[in-house]
Enzyme design. Structure first.
Site, PDB file in Angstrom:
ATOM      1  N   HIS A  52       0.524 -13.074   8.220  1.00 33.41           N
ATOM      2  CA  HIS A  52       0.093 -13.679   9.489  1.00 33.41           C
ATOM      3  C   HIS A  52      -0.209 -15.175   9.291  1.00 33.41           C
ATOM      4  O   HIS A  52       0.144 -16.011  10.114  1.00 33.41           O
ATOM      5  CB  HIS A  52      -1.187 -13.019  10.006  1.00 33.41           C
ATOM      6  CG  HIS A  52      -1.068 -11.580  10.411  1.00 33.41           C
ATOM      7  ND1 HIS A  52      -1.848 -10.587   9.879  1.00 33.41           N
ATOM      8  CD2 HIS A  52      -0.267 -10.965  11.323  1.00 33.41           C
ATOM      9  CE1 HIS A  52      -1.551  -9.428  10.441  1.00 33.41           C
ATOM     10  NE2 HIS A  52      -0.585  -9.625  11.305  1.00 33.41           N
ATOM     11  N   LYS A  83      -6.856   1.914  20.589  1.00 30.00           N
ATOM     12  CA  LYS A  83      -6.276   1.927  19.236  1.00 30.00           C
ATOM     13  C   LYS A  83      -7.378   2.106  18.212  1.00 30.00           C
ATOM     14  O   LYS A  83      -8.468   1.561  18.364  1.00 30.00           O
ATOM     15  CB  LYS A  83      -5.553   0.607  18.979  1.00 30.00           C
ATOM     16  CG  LYS A  83      -4.126   0.579  19.459  1.00 30.00           C
ATOM     17  CD  LYS A  83      -3.396  -0.516  18.708  1.00 30.00           C
ATOM     18  CE  LYS A  83      -1.969  -0.697  19.155  1.00 30.00           C
ATOM     19  NZ  LYS A  83      -1.388  -1.886  18.510  1.00 30.00           N
ATOM     20  N   ARG A  96       9.927  -9.604  10.558  1.00 31.50           N
ATOM     21  CA  ARG A  96      10.081  -9.309   9.139  1.00 31.50           C
ATOM     22  C   ARG A  96      11.426  -8.660   8.841  1.00 31.50           C
ATOM     23  O   ARG A  96      12.257  -9.191   8.148  1.00 31.50           O
ATOM     24  CB  ARG A  96       8.935  -8.407   8.661  1.00 31.50           C
ATOM     25  CG  ARG A  96       7.607  -9.113   8.636  1.00 31.50           C
ATOM     26  CD  ARG A  96       6.450  -8.169   8.677  1.00 31.50           C
ATOM     27  NE  ARG A  96       6.327  -7.580  10.006  1.00 31.50           N
ATOM     28  CZ  ARG A  96       5.314  -6.840  10.394  1.00 31.50           C
ATOM     29  NH1 ARG A  96       4.358  -6.521   9.549  1.00 31.50           N
ATOM     30  NH2 ARG A  96       5.260  -6.367  11.614  1.00 31.50           N
ATOM     31  N   SER A 123      -0.594  -4.989   8.006  1.00 32.01           N
ATOM     32  CA  SER A 123      -2.022  -4.683   7.837  1.00 32.01           C
ATOM     33  C   SER A 123      -2.242  -3.229   7.415  1.00 32.01           C
ATOM     34  O   SER A 123      -3.171  -2.935   6.655  1.00 32.01           O
ATOM     35  CB  SER A 123      -2.766  -4.960   9.142  1.00 32.01           C
ATOM     36  OG  SER A 123      -2.616  -6.309   9.498  1.00 32.01           O
TER      37      SER A 123
END
Ligand code: ADP
Length: 159
Positions: free
Chosen positions: A17, A41, A90, A128
């Site tokens: 990030h 979440k 990515r 993460s």
């Protein structure tokens, strides 16, 4: 004043990030990290903790702000007069989701541009979730997260 927003969960912020934020912040006058405040979440860190970790990890950059929101990203962007949304790409596997999101955001806010940026090769495999999984098993993640995040992960997982 050219502003860009960088929305995400950041649970927690990683060097991937940060790589994107460092690159993007050089191209704009201000970059605002927008931490998603989504109670549905399941997150390891609270919104406040995630914001604090971003602030501490970006104090070498002068044009960064950290906010959180429950709003739609496009509405947050409009309210803050941001020109664009920055997202990291990515793998090809990111593409489908990101493409769909970008097209939906163009529908909702035609003038707001989505910009994709690739991180340095060493962070391409990083997210993460992987960081949290390795940290839980006491693996070495020191190359992949800022020092303050490493401390906070150790504190959180030892409690
Ligand atoms: P993640 O759980 O994948 O880290 P986030 O919602 O926190 O998800 O990610 C916010 C944005 O940062 C997304 O555009 C995501 O693709 C990007 N991102 C996440 N990790 C990296 C990384 N290692 N390199 C580049 N971009 C990344």
């Amino acid at each position: 004043m050219k502003k860009i927003i960088y929305p995400g969960t950041f649970d927690p912020i990683t060097n991937g990030h940060l790589d994107i934020a460092e690159r993007a912040s050089k191209l704009f006058d201000e970059l605002i990290f927008v931490v998603a405040n989504n109670p549905d979440k399941d997150q390891l860190f609270s919104v406040e903790e995630r914001m604090e970790m971003i602030s501490k990890s970006t104090d070498h950059l002068t044009n960064i702000k950290v906010e959180s929101t429950k709003m739609l990203t496009v509405d947050f962007a409009k309210d803050n007069s941001a020109l664009a949304i920055i997202r990291g790409l990515r793998h090809v596997s990111d593409f489908e989701f990101e493409f769909q999101m970008a097209m939906m955001n163009y529908h909702l806010a035609p003038k707001l541009t989505t910009i994709f940026m690739m991180p340095s090769e060493k962070y391409v495999h990083l997210n993460s979730t992987v960081i949290k999984d390795i940290a839980k098993l006491e693996g070495d993640i020191s190359d992949y997260v800022p020092d303050y995040v490493l401390e906070q992960l150790q504190l959180k997982l030892n409690n």
